[in-house]
Design an enzyme around this catalytic site. Sequence first.
Site, mmCIF file in Angstrom:
data_model
loop_
_atom_site.group_PDB
_atom_site.id
_atom_site.type_symbol
_atom_site.label_atom_id
_atom_site.label_comp_id
_atom_site.label_asym_id
_atom_site.label_seq_id
_atom_site.Cartn_x
_atom_site.Cartn_y
_atom_site.Cartn_z
ATOM 1 N N SER C 45 -20.177 -17.173 -27.027
ATOM 2 C CA SER C 45 -21.018 -17.871 -27.738
ATOM 3 C C SER C 45 -20.667 -19.404 -27.535
ATOM 4 O O SER C 45 -19.738 -19.805 -27.557
ATOM 5 C CB SER C 45 -20.697 -17.413 -29.220
ATOM 6 O OG SER C 45 -21.710 -18.108 -30.060
ATOM 7 N N GLU C 46 -21.901 -20.171 -26.913
ATOM 8 C CA GLU C 46 -21.541 -21.559 -26.600
ATOM 9 C C GLU C 46 -20.998 -22.667 -27.263
ATOM 10 O O GLU C 46 -20.356 -23.485 -26.915
ATOM 11 C CB GLU C 46 -22.552 -22.096 -25.856
ATOM 12 C CG GLU C 46 -23.877 -22.468 -26.755
ATOM 13 C CD GLU C 46 -24.909 -21.557 -26.743
ATOM 14 O OE1 GLU C 46 -24.735 -20.352 -26.380
ATOM 15 O OE2 GLU C 46 -25.909 -22.188 -26.807
ATOM 16 N N ASN C 47 -21.038 -22.141 -28.590
ATOM 17 C CA ASN C 47 -20.518 -23.199 -29.705
ATOM 18 C C ASN C 47 -18.782 -22.921 -29.856
ATOM 19 O O ASN C 47 -18.333 -23.672 -30.526
ATOM 20 C CB ASN C 47 -21.116 -22.930 -31.203
ATOM 21 C CG ASN C 47 -20.872 -21.264 -31.608
ATOM 22 O OD1 ASN C 47 -21.119 -20.538 -30.837
ATOM 23 N ND2 ASN C 47 -20.811 -21.144 -32.852
ATOM 24 N N SER C 85 -15.804 -24.510 -23.472
ATOM 25 C CA SER C 85 -16.971 -23.596 -23.408
ATOM 26 C C SER C 85 -17.924 -23.727 -22.444
ATOM 27 O O SER C 85 -18.324 -22.805 -21.670
ATOM 28 C CB SER C 85 -17.785 -23.703 -24.874
ATOM 29 O OG SER C 85 -18.964 -22.864 -24.866
#
Lengths: 218, 218, 217, 217
Positions: C45-47, C85
Amino acid sequence: MKNKQLNIQQVGEYFKDGMTVMVGGFLGVGTPERLVNAIGDKGIKDITLITNDTALPDKGVGKLIVNRQVKKVVASHIGTNPETGKQMIAKELDVELVPQGTLAERIRCGGSGLGGVLTPTGVGTIVEENKQKICVDGKVYLLEKPLHADIALIKAKKADKAGNIIYDKAARNFNPIMAMAADIVIAEVNELVEIGEIVSDEVMTIGVLVDKFICVED
Amino acid sequence: MKNKQLNIQQVGEYFKDGMTVMVGGFLGVGTPERLVNAIGDKGIKDITLITNDTALPDKGVGKLIVNRQVKKVVASHIGTNPETGKQMIAKELDVELVPQGTLAERIRCGGSGLGGVLTPTGVGTIVEENKQKICVDGKVYLLEKPLHADIALIKAKKADKAGNIIYDKAARNFNPIMAMAADIVIAEVNELVEIGEIVSDEVMTIGVLVDKFICVED
Amino acid sequence: MKAKERIAKRVAMELKDGDVVNLGIGLPTMVANYIPKGINVMLESENGFIGLEAVGESADPNLVNAGGQPCGIIPGGAMFDSAMSFALIRGGHVDVTVLGGLQIDQNGNLANWMIPGKMIPGMGGAMDLVIGAKKVIVAMEHCSKDGSAKILKCCNLPLTGKGVVDLIVTELGVFRVTEKGILIEEITPGVTIETVKSKTEADLIVSDHLIYMKNVS
Amino acid sequence: MKAKERIAKRVAMELKDGDVVNLGIGLPTMVANYIPKGINVMLESENGFIGLEAVGESADPNLVNAGGQPCGIIPGGAMFDSAMSFALIRGGHVDVTVLGGLQIDQNGNLANWMIPGKMIPGMGGAMDLVIGAKKVIVAMEHCSKDGSAKILKCCNLPLTGKGVVDLIVTELGVFRVTEKGILIEEITPGVTIETVKSKTEADLIVSDHLIYMKNVS
C-alpha cells in the site's frame, strides 16, 4: 535540557504570513489536526504548502485550502478536495503536482543536504517540462530538486521529553522525512513519556530534529 | 509460504566467482561473520566487494582480503586492515575509496531505482575526478551513481519466518540499505521468531527483501 | 458475473506465489478478492506498508489503504515511511502493479491521470508505480462510457508513463503489449475478433495461440 | 596539562547547550572529557547513533563508536542506519564537527585523509562531515612531528574539503578562518606572536582583540 513542550496557544507564534510549511499525512491520516487548526485560527495568509495531498475539505490541510490561506501547494494528489481544483482552475491557487515518490525524494534531499536526485519517474510525461534530463549509463532520468520548508508540522503517536518520536502504522507516511527538511519542526503527539522510555533502537525520528511538540489526545 | 531458512552448508551455492557482493558492517560490527566465512570456505575468487571498510585482518570482510579472494573493493576506509593497503600498492587489488555518506547514498540509489544523487561531498577534492559536476541553484554538486550487487550479506539481531528483520544498536549501519540493493539478500540472524511476533511498526527491513537467512548464535 | 468482476478475476490469475503486488483504487482493488488459493501475495500500500488486507479486525483510524479506506494488515506485514514505500516501488521490489487506464496505445504508453480541461486529481503514486513495478497490468473496461476506444494507436491524453504497459485485461479479452504491437491472447467466449477490433483503435495482432479468456466462468 | 588536553579543553568551550556534535578519532574524542557543566550536547557517532557516551554500562559488542571502540549511549539516544547518519551530517543537522588536520590553509581548505606514497586509510566520513556540519573545528598540534608547519598558505596534500574550516585550535592558540585570511584570536600565555608566526606558513592576521587562550589553566 530545554523544555520542548508547548501548549496549543503557544504554537501560533511560529507561524508567519508567506511561510513555507510541510504538513505530514496521507488523506489526513497522520496529519497533526490541532497544529493545522492553529494555522487557521491565526489567519495566516499566503502559505506555500508542501504535502502529499490536500485531504478533504473538512479534514487535515484541506481546511487551509477552503479557508483560502494557501497561495501555492506542492502535492501529488488534490482529487479528494474539490476546492483545490476549483481554486486552481480559477487561477487563485498555484498547484505544483509532483509524483508521490518524487515528492518523497525531493523532501528527503532537502533534509539530507543533497542537491537533487535522478529519477526515471515522469520521463516522457508533462512532469519533465522545464526539468534537466540527465543520461546515466544509457538511461534517461529527470533531475529533481530538493524541497525545504520554514516549518514542518508532523503527527506522531508518542514522544519522549527529548522529542524522540514513534509513529503509528500508516500515520507515519511523510512525517519522518519532513522532520528532516524544515528549519523548525513541531510535532503533535498523543502520548508523552519520560526520557529513556523509548528504546534507542525503536526511535523513528530522533529528538534533535524536533524543536517543539504539543501533546493532545485524539 | 516458502521456507527462507538455510543452514550454513546451503549458503555456498549462492556464491559465484566474480560476484559483486555487499557486506554490512562497520569495522566488523554488524557483519555476518558466518556468511563471510562461507565465502572463504568455498574459495570464491575475483570478488567485487562493496562494504564500508575492510575491517581487521582477522575480522569481518578483512579475512576475504587476506585470503586474496577480492579483486576490487569499494569502501570508505581501509586503514584498519593493513593487508588492503599492501595489496593496493602492489596493484593486486583495485580499491575505490568513496566518502562514507556518498557510499550510503549510492547504495540507497541502487536499491531505490534512482539514477544517482547530487552531493556536495568531495567537491574540490580528488573524489570529483571523472565525475560529472552539476550546478543546481548556484551550488556545485557531484553526480554520484548507484551501486548494485549480485548478493548482499546482512547481519541482524532477529528475524521472523517471513524474513522481517530487527537490527541491534550500532550493528545496523549499512545493513538496511544493502538489503535493498542486491538481487539476492541473505541474512545472518541470532534469533528466529514466528510470524506476527515482530510488530509491524518495529520491522526495520521488510521480509520481502530478504530471500534467505541463517539463524546462528553469536 | 459482471464485467468488472470478470476482469478482476482474470487479473488475479497473473499473480504468482510470493509476488509483491500494488493494486490501484477502484477495479484493481477488486483483484484481491479473487486471488487463487495457494497463491500468497504481499499487497503493498503506497501510503506506507506491506501486507494489506481488505478487511481489518477493527476500524483503526491510522490503518487505511491508499484510498483512505479502513483496512487490515496481515501478520508478517510491516510499516514504513513514504520514502521507503517509493524506494520499494521505484527500485523494482514490486512485482506487479494493477492500475486503471483512460488510454493505452500500441507503444505501451499509458494515460490515466488527467483529462485537460476537467478536474485534475493528480498522479499520486501512479507514475512511480508504472515505471518501477516489474509488471504493469491495466485492468479496465474496454471502452469509455461514451463507447469510444481506449486502446489506441497513440494516446492523446497526457501520459502517466511511456512504454510501460505489459498487459491489458478488459471484459473482452487479454492483450499483451509487444514490440510489434498489441497482441490479443485471450478472448471472451461469445465475443468475436471483429467485435474486439471494432472497439479498439490500435492495430490488433491476433495470437497464433488465441484462447478463450481464462477464468471467465 | 599536556598540549592535547589543553587543545581538547579549549575546543570544548566552543560547544553550546543543545548542540549536536561529531568528534573525530584521537584528539577530538578527548573533547568529550571537558564539556563544561550545564552544557548538554548530543554526540553523533557516524556509524549510526546519537547520544554517544564515552563509557558504557557494559561492553556490548554491538555498541561501539566510529573508531570501533566500546562505548555507551545516554537515555534519550537513538539508533539509525548509515544513510540516515549521513543525511543528518550532510543535511546540516550536526552543529559542530571536530577533526584532526594534516594541513589547513588560509582559504579554509583542509587536508587530513591521505599522504600520497604512504598508506591511505580512506576518508571514511570526514568529507561528509566537513561539508555538512555547520561549524568545522580542527583540533591539532600546531606543527608536524618533524617541526614543519601545518597551517599553510596553500595545502599541497589531497584535500578533504575545500573552504570548509571555521576554527583551528592548537596548543599555541585559536585561529579563525576569515575571508581575509587566518586570524589569531587567542594565544597561549608565554607564547609570543613571533613564535606562532615562525611555526605558521600562512599569513597570520592578529586580532585587534587578541586575548590569552581561554581555559588553559
